[in-house]
Scaffold this motif. Structure first.
Motif, PDB file in Angstrom:
ATOM      1  N   THR A 129      -2.691   3.793  -3.021  1.00 37.29           N
ATOM      2  CA  THR A 129      -2.806   3.105  -4.028  1.00 37.29           C
ATOM      3  C   THR A 129      -2.083   1.553  -3.730  1.00 37.29           C
ATOM      4  O   THR A 129      -1.176   1.498  -3.108  1.00 37.29           O
ATOM      5  CB  THR A 129      -1.410   3.665  -5.307  1.00 37.29           C
ATOM      6  OG1 THR A 129      -2.072   5.060  -5.467  1.00 37.29           O
ATOM      7  CG2 THR A 129      -1.545   2.669  -6.377  1.00 37.29           C
ATOM      8  N   GLN A 130      -2.697   0.373  -4.101  1.00 40.59           N
ATOM      9  CA  GLN A 130      -2.090  -0.689  -3.849  1.00 40.59           C
ATOM     10  C   GLN A 130      -1.441  -1.241  -5.285  1.00 40.59           C
ATOM     11  O   GLN A 130      -1.678  -1.028  -6.254  1.00 40.59           O
ATOM     12  CB  GLN A 130      -3.319  -1.654  -3.572  1.00 40.59           C
ATOM     13  CG  GLN A 130      -3.943  -1.210  -2.337  1.00 40.59           C
ATOM     14  CD  GLN A 130      -4.643  -2.169  -1.466  1.00 40.59           C
ATOM     15  OE1 GLN A 130      -5.239  -3.054  -1.824  1.00 40.59           O
ATOM     16  NE2 GLN A 130      -4.119  -2.027  -0.083  1.00 40.59           N
ATOM     17  N   VAL A 131      -0.296  -1.989  -4.933  1.00 39.94           N
ATOM     18  CA  VAL A 131       0.719  -2.376  -5.959  1.00 39.94           C
ATOM     19  C   VAL A 131       1.146  -3.723  -5.645  1.00 39.94           C
ATOM     20  O   VAL A 131       1.401  -4.017  -4.452  1.00 39.94           O
ATOM     21  CB  VAL A 131       1.956  -1.432  -5.878  1.00 39.94           C
ATOM     22  CG1 VAL A 131       2.851  -1.824  -7.182  1.00 39.94           C
ATOM     23  CG2 VAL A 131       1.572   0.054  -5.852  1.00 39.94           C
ATOM     24  N   ARG A 132       0.700  -4.601  -6.418  1.00 40.25           N
ATOM     25  CA  ARG A 132       0.957  -6.042  -6.214  1.00 40.25           C
ATOM     26  C   ARG A 132       2.369  -6.517  -7.117  1.00 40.25           C
ATOM     27  O   ARG A 132       2.585  -5.936  -8.161  1.00 40.25           O
ATOM     28  CB  ARG A 132      -0.010  -7.026  -7.109  1.00 40.25           C
ATOM     29  CG  ARG A 132      -0.308  -8.154  -6.242  1.00 40.25           C
ATOM     30  CD  ARG A 132      -1.644  -8.950  -6.716  1.00 40.25           C
ATOM     31  NE  ARG A 132      -2.745  -8.418  -6.044  1.00 40.25           N
ATOM     32  CZ  ARG A 132      -2.934  -8.888  -4.720  1.00 40.25           C
ATOM     33  NH1 ARG A 132      -2.129  -9.950  -4.112  1.00 40.25           N
ATOM     34  NH2 ARG A 132      -4.006  -8.883  -4.156  1.00 40.25           N
ATOM     35  N   THR A 140       0.867  -1.225   0.223  1.00 40.12           N
ATOM     36  CA  THR A 140      -0.013   0.310  -0.113  1.00 40.12           C
ATOM     37  C   THR A 140       0.961   1.233   0.064  1.00 40.12           C
ATOM     38  O   THR A 140       1.768   1.479   0.825  1.00 40.12           O
ATOM     39  CB  THR A 140      -1.062   0.062   1.392  1.00 40.12           C
ATOM     40  OG1 THR A 140      -1.855  -1.170   1.084  1.00 40.12           O
ATOM     41  CG2 THR A 140      -1.876   1.119   1.115  1.00 40.12           C
ATOM     42  N   VAL A 141       0.720   1.985  -0.969  1.00 39.21           N
ATOM     43  CA  VAL A 141       1.631   3.297  -1.236  1.00 39.21           C
ATOM     44  C   VAL A 141       0.723   4.399  -1.025  1.00 39.21           C
ATOM     45  O   VAL A 141      -0.436   4.585  -1.510  1.00 39.21           O
ATOM     46  CB  VAL A 141       2.265   3.302  -2.494  1.00 39.21           C
ATOM     47  CG1 VAL A 141       3.350   4.523  -2.597  1.00 39.21           C
ATOM     48  CG2 VAL A 141       2.999   2.093  -2.850  1.00 39.21           C
ATOM     49  N   SER A 198       0.489   8.597  -0.251  1.00 35.20           N
ATOM     50  CA  SER A 198       1.113  10.072  -0.362  1.00 35.20           C
ATOM     51  C   SER A 198      -0.024  10.802   0.187  1.00 35.20           C
ATOM     52  O   SER A 198      -0.976  10.894  -0.778  1.00 35.20           O
ATOM     53  CB  SER A 198       1.799  10.140  -1.777  1.00 35.20           C
ATOM     54  OG  SER A 198       2.186  11.623  -1.586  1.00 35.20           O
ATOM     55  N   GLY A 199       0.206  11.641   1.316  1.00 31.77           N
ATOM     56  CA  GLY A 199      -0.884  12.329   1.729  1.00 31.77           C
ATOM     57  C   GLY A 199      -1.755  11.771   2.729  1.00 31.77           C
ATOM     58  O   GLY A 199      -2.701  12.288   3.375  1.00 31.77           O
ATOM     59  N   GLY A 200      -1.350  10.866   3.233  1.00 29.24           N
ATOM     60  CA  GLY A 200      -1.791  10.032   4.444  1.00 29.24           C
ATOM     61  C   GLY A 200      -3.291   9.709   4.389  1.00 29.24           C
ATOM     62  O   GLY A 200      -3.760   9.683   5.348  1.00 29.24           O
ATOM     63  N   GLY A 201      -3.817   9.681   2.838  1.00 25.15           N
ATOM     64  CA  GLY A 201      -5.283   9.200   3.103  1.00 25.15           C
ATOM     65  C   GLY A 201      -6.070  10.556   3.229  1.00 25.15           C
ATOM     66  O   GLY A 201      -7.288  10.676   3.255  1.00 25.15           O
ATOM     67  N   PHE A 202      -5.365  11.717   3.406  1.00 20.76           N
ATOM     68  CA  PHE A 202      -6.243  12.967   3.155  1.00 20.76           C
ATOM     69  C   PHE A 202      -6.121  13.563   1.981  1.00 20.76           C
ATOM     70  O   PHE A 202      -7.350  14.287   1.660  1.00 20.76           O
ATOM     71  CB  PHE A 202      -5.616  13.993   4.505  1.00 20.76           C
ATOM     72  CG  PHE A 202      -5.794  13.506   5.827  1.00 20.76           C
ATOM     73  CD1 PHE A 202      -5.233  12.384   6.342  1.00 20.76           C
ATOM     74  CD2 PHE A 202      -6.501  14.476   6.605  1.00 20.76           C
ATOM     75  CE1 PHE A 202      -5.287  12.296   7.757  1.00 20.76           C
ATOM     76  CE2 PHE A 202      -6.548  14.246   7.911  1.00 20.76           C
ATOM     77  CZ  PHE A 202      -6.194  12.957   8.449  1.00 20.76           C
ATOM     78  N   LEU A 203      -5.393  13.596   1.172  1.00 21.97           N
ATOM     79  CA  LEU A 203      -4.986  14.225  -0.170  1.00 21.97           C
ATOM     80  C   LEU A 203      -5.116  13.488  -1.202  1.00 21.97           C
ATOM     81  O   LEU A 203      -5.459  14.194  -2.315  1.00 21.97           O
ATOM     82  CB  LEU A 203      -3.584  15.120  -0.029  1.00 21.97           C
ATOM     83  CG  LEU A 203      -3.130  15.943   1.276  1.00 21.97           C
ATOM     84  CD1 LEU A 203      -2.139  16.412   1.133  1.00 21.97           C
ATOM     85  CD2 LEU A 203      -4.441  17.076   1.593  1.00 21.97           C
ATOM     86  N   ALA A 204      -5.003  12.112  -1.005  1.00 19.47           N
ATOM     87  CA  ALA A 204      -5.008  11.444  -2.220  1.00 19.47           C
ATOM     88  C   ALA A 204      -5.388   9.924  -1.753  1.00 19.47           C
ATOM     89  O   ALA A 204      -5.036   9.552  -0.571  1.00 19.47           O
ATOM     90  CB  ALA A 204      -3.847  11.291  -3.088  1.00 19.47           C
ATOM     91  N   ALA A 205      -6.036   9.035  -2.429  1.00 21.93           N
ATOM     92  CA  ALA A 205      -6.181   7.848  -2.361  1.00 21.93           C
ATOM     93  C   ALA A 205      -5.085   6.807  -1.815  1.00 21.93           C
ATOM     94  O   ALA A 205      -4.131   7.193  -2.884  1.00 21.93           O
ATOM     95  CB  ALA A 205      -7.340   7.180  -3.072  1.00 21.93           C
ATOM     96  N   SER A 236       7.420   2.103 -11.139  1.00 28.05           N
ATOM     97  CA  SER A 236       6.904   3.251 -10.837  1.00 28.05           C
ATOM     98  C   SER A 236       5.453   3.100 -10.306  1.00 28.05           C
ATOM     99  O   SER A 236       4.864   2.381 -10.834  1.00 28.05           O
ATOM    100  CB  SER A 236       6.898   3.994 -12.143  1.00 28.05           C
ATOM    101  OG  SER A 236       8.094   4.047 -12.792  1.00 28.05           O
ATOM    102  N   VAL A 237       5.249   4.234  -9.329  1.00 30.73           N
ATOM    103  CA  VAL A 237       3.964   4.345  -8.863  1.00 30.73           C
ATOM    104  C   VAL A 237       3.270   5.498  -9.169  1.00 30.73           C
ATOM    105  O   VAL A 237       4.033   6.512  -8.736  1.00 30.73           O
ATOM    106  CB  VAL A 237       3.839   3.929  -7.297  1.00 30.73           C
ATOM    107  CG1 VAL A 237       2.335   3.971  -6.707  1.00 30.73           C
ATOM    108  CG2 VAL A 237       4.395   2.525  -7.015  1.00 30.73           C
ATOM    109  N   ALA A 238       2.178   5.848  -9.652  1.00 31.34           N
ATOM    110  CA  ALA A 238       1.469   7.044  -9.978  1.00 31.34           C
ATOM    111  C   ALA A 238       0.395   7.195  -8.814  1.00 31.34           C
ATOM    112  O   ALA A 238      -0.353   6.325  -8.587  1.00 31.34           O
ATOM    113  CB  ALA A 238       1.123   7.133 -11.485  1.00 31.34           C
ATOM    114  N   ILE A 239       0.429   8.373  -8.452  1.00 36.28           N
ATOM    115  CA  ILE A 239      -0.767   8.645  -7.524  1.00 36.28           C
ATOM    116  C   ILE A 239      -1.367   9.895  -7.851  1.00 36.28           C
ATOM    117  O   ILE A 239      -0.671  11.039  -8.321  1.00 36.28           O
ATOM    118  CB  ILE A 239      -0.032   8.897  -5.883  1.00 36.28           C
ATOM    119  CG1 ILE A 239       0.107   7.534  -5.604  1.00 36.28           C
ATOM    120  CG2 ILE A 239      -1.049   9.507  -4.950  1.00 36.28           C
ATOM    121  CD1 ILE A 239       0.667   7.370  -4.084  1.00 36.28           C
ATOM    122  N   THR A 240      -2.644  10.083  -7.833  1.00 34.83           N
ATOM    123  CA  THR A 240      -3.391  11.327  -8.257  1.00 34.83           C
ATOM    124  C   THR A 240      -3.673  12.157  -7.049  1.00 34.83           C
ATOM    125  O   THR A 240      -4.829  11.744  -6.331  1.00 34.83           O
ATOM    126  CB  THR A 240      -4.562  10.901  -9.057  1.00 34.83           C
ATOM    127  OG1 THR A 240      -4.290  10.076 -10.137  1.00 34.83           O
ATOM    128  CG2 THR A 240      -5.189  12.365  -9.524  1.00 34.83           C
TER     129      THR A 240
END
Ligand SMILES: [Zn+2]
Length: 746
Positions: free
Chosen positions: A408-411, A396-397, A399-406, A423-427
């Motif tokens: 992301t889960q990476v397998r 589970t990656v 960024s923003g602690g669950g406040f600013l972005a959802a 690479s992991v992309a977060i919105t």
């Protein structure tokens, strides 16, 4: 002193002796001329006779413990390890006497005597030459004529670094009955040391196994004795711990031994074999050069082998029988792997600070063998290069602690050998700073006292959580201010230097402190007036009453009549603390009571994180509205003026700023409007006035963003605050908007 002590130790290694003066234990806290250190060839411990004891405990307690190996004293590994009556009740206390009963060379015995109300507490510490265990025997005697009921008393072990192996069978239990315990000990450890507290009287635990208590009553004139042992080793091997357990309880036992190697036939230089009982970790042995040997109490076990960043072998069962030896070999381990991750904003490729957690896959029980939580680097933002055991993982990656972005889960599957790049992309969904709202976690420890987070890791964790200002509040210490200021400057973020003033009857965060400020009072004996004066002297613009209703919170102590000096109104903020979430209602009710009386104390929040790998920085955080520059003084000023709210997830943007005064015309309608947002979807909003729900809205379609208008009329002065809940049940609580009434126009 130091050289003398070490030399003496090297020359007379079979002895045990007492040294008076500043402790020779590196990093030790017993630094006063009258403090005592006891040392033999296995261990050293120090009693604070004149130095202050952490957490406001009276003097005459163990504040330093270190392994001794080849004549060298290792670093201090504990903040505190001693007897506590009734769940950290230290006061009232009027005296402490410490006497050396026996000075060695065969045995040292020291007696500490103190009072706790009408109870007399006598603690005798004994260490023999050659022994790896200090015996601690504490006797409570009730000298009063009232029966004391439901006391939780016992020995505690509060390490200051490394990891904690909870009472076997009670991992994850924070406090309560010890039913289900597979042993009566807790171990603090890292690769190079282990300190075990054996507590045979144990029937309750507290603080996640740091407190080993017995629930008891104490009749008038009744005495009760608690005997335990602190066992110290100079490696992370628990074989001696199990050995001591077998000896002390005279358990029937047998041995298991064998070889540990990789699939391709290489022996592990330092294999670790973990023994589970009833599916729960019981102990482990650290082997050498591909071999291990472990003595275990008779019974059924499952065993598996592993190593630092090696995969885990298949488990095998063994029925250990008294007096027998059995062989179990492991030849299916995978050699260490690596994982290189880069985390970036999906929209524009900007690097993002992130927290990476193993959600599924191998999470080492022996924590020095590999981490389960990682952070991207400070210098190379958005990059992580991790040694990790081969295997299949779900990460589970965040960024923003669950406040600013959802999140992301990476397998990913990690193979043995060099790293492959992922690479992991977060919105990011929301940007509160663009609307003048900035956040900080206003209760956060680094590595002082019992906290175990080096300052650089504190910064990585707070940045990954999406906090806009770095913050630290170590117990009674400003030791990390300079290094955190450097880190913050290098990353171009502001830093709020704080301290948690920590008497045993109340904890207070004071911030921002003047650069270079140092604590100049003894919080163990200070009154509330001295605490508040010291906070202001050190430059604090705000003083926050921390976890006010937990057993050592200020408001709880006021109610119990044990806060020296009673109520002093000179604080500013009252804390919502995510380590005691069940107290949120009490904190809000107290704030409402103040607001109803027109008293402008405001809200603040912090996570009380001590360990960024196991706690989450910013789990609850404080948002403040800043008009101009983002700085520590501006943030504190906004909190003091009530331009703030606290949140476990939802975001709030009010049309009328919190903390301000709004004049309305008696009987005429007015509107309070709010933009609301949550990564999890907004659930409901309640407008609170005078302590009651004035109006509410729910949002069954779970919008990520929404707007709410409350149209109101009033004919009396008062206040309005908002409570928001998102679809995951995470709440936000705001400071109030104050309303004054103008007479209707003629
Ligand atoms: Zn605290």
């Amino acid at each position: 002193m130091l050289v003398g002590a070490l030399t003496a130790l090297a020359c007379a290694h079979a002895d045990v002796r007492v040294l008076t003066g500043p402790t020779p234990i590196p990093d030790g806290d017993a630094r006063a001329a009258g403090d005592l250190t006891v040392v033999n060839e296995k261990l050293a411990f120090a009693l604070a006779v004149e130095s202050a004891v952490p957490f406001g405990v009276p003097r005459g307690a163990i504040v330093d413990v270190a392994p001794v190996s080849h004549g060298h004293i290792g670093r201090d590994r504990v903040a505190f390890a001693d007897f506590i009556p009734n769940n950290w009740s230290a006061w009232p206390n009027t005296y402490q006497h410490v006497d050396v009963l026996e000075r060695g060379p065969r045995q040292v015995r020291i007696r500490a005597v103190r009072d706790w109300g009408r109870v007399n507490i006598v603690t005798v510490y004994s260490l023999s030459a050659n022994s790896d265990q200090v015996e601690i025997r504490a006797t409570m005697t009730n000298g009063g004529d009232e029966t004391l009921t439901d006391l939780l008393s016992g020995l505690t072990l509060w390490p200051r670094s490394g990891f904690l192996f909870a009472v076997p069978g009670l991992a994850g239990v924070s406090e309560g009955k010890a039913d289900g315990a597979l042993a009566d000990r807790v171990v603090a450890y890292d690769a190079g040391w282990a300190i075990t507290l054996h507590a045979p009287y144990l029937d309750h635990i507290g603080s996640g196994s740091r407190d080993l208590f017995q629930l008891h009553t104490l009749q008038p004139h009744e005495s009760r004795t608690f005997t335990g042992w602190l066992q110290v080793g100079s490696s992370g091997d628990l074989a001696p711990v199990v050995g001591a357990e077998i000896e002390r309880r005279q358990l029937p036992s047998g041995t298991v031994r064998g070889a540990v190697g990789t699939r391709d036939g290489r022996a592990l230089r330092q294999p670790v074999v973990v023994a589970e009982r009833d599916g729960k970790p019981y102990a482990w042995v650290v082997g050498r050069e591909g071999a291990y040997r472990l003595r275990l109490p008779a019974g059924e076990y499952a065993l598996y082998a592993t190593g630092r960043n090696y995969s885990r072998s298949n488990a095998t069962s063994v029925n250990v029988r008294a007096g027998t030896g059995q062989v179990r070999d492991f030849h299916d381990l995978e050699s260490p792997g690596r994982l290189a991750l880069s985390v970036a904003d999906a929209r524009n490729g900007t690097a993002l600070d992130a927290r990476i957690v193993i959600t599924e896959g191998q999470k080492p029980v022996v924590e020095f063998l590999g981490a389960k939580t990682f952070f991207t680097q400070l210098e190379r933002k958005g990059h992580a290069d991790l040694p990790i055991a081969p295997g299949r993982y779900l990460f589970t990656v965040s960024s923003g602690g669950g406040f600013l972005a959802a999140d992301t889960q990476v397998r990913l599957t990690v193979a043995a050998g060099p790293a492959r790049q992922h690479s992991v992309a977060i919105t990011p969904l929301f940007d509160p700073p663009s609307r003048g709202w900035y956040s900080a976690d206003l209760h956060h420890h680094a590595d002082q006292a019992e906290a175990v987070t080096p300052p650089a890791d504190l910064a990585r964790s707070q940045l990954a959580a999406g906090l806009d200002l770095l913050f630290v509040s170590d117990h009674d210490s400003t030791a990390n201010h300079a290094v955190l200021q450097q880190i913050a400057s290098a990353r171009g973020v502001p830093f709020i230097p704080g301290i948690e003033l920590s008497p045993s009857w109340g904890h207070f965060n004071a911030y921002p402190l003047t650069p270079g400020a140092r604590l100049a009072i003894d919080t163990g004996t200070a009154t509330i007036d001295m605490i508040l004066n010291e906070a202001r002297r050190a430059g604090a613009a705000v003083v926050q009453v921390n976890h006010p209703f937990n057993p050592y919170g200020y408001f709880a102590s006021l109610k119990a009549g044990v806060a020296p000096g009673g109520f002093n109104p000179g604080f500013d903020l009252i804390e919502i603390n995510s380590s005691v979430p069940n107290d949120d209602g009490k904190v809000l009710a107290k704030l409402w009571e103040f607001w109803n009386a027109g008293r402008r104390y405001y809200i603040a929040a912090g996570s009380d994180t001590h360990d960024v790998w196991n706690d989450r920085s910013g789990r609850v955080r404080t948002f403040a509205h800043l008009d101009a520059q983002v700085s520590a003084p501006a943030f504190a000023e906004a909190l003091k003026a009530g331009r703030a709210y606290v949140s476990y997830g939802p975001l709030v943007f009010p049309s009328v700023m919190f903390g301000t005064q709004m004049q309305v015309v008696s009987g005429e309608s007015f509107t309070l409007a709010f933009d609301l947002a949550s990564v999890a979807g907004v659930g409901k909003a309640e407008l609170i006035s005078g302590g009651n729900v004035e109006d509410s809205r729910s949002f069954p379609d779970a919008p990520l963003k929404t707007h709410v208008d409350f149209t109101l009329t009033s004919n009396h002065p008062g206040w309005y605050a908002l409570e928001v809940e998102d679809q995951r049940g995470r709440k936000a609580y705001t400071d109030p908007v104050w309303v004054t009434i103008a007479p209707p126009q003629q």
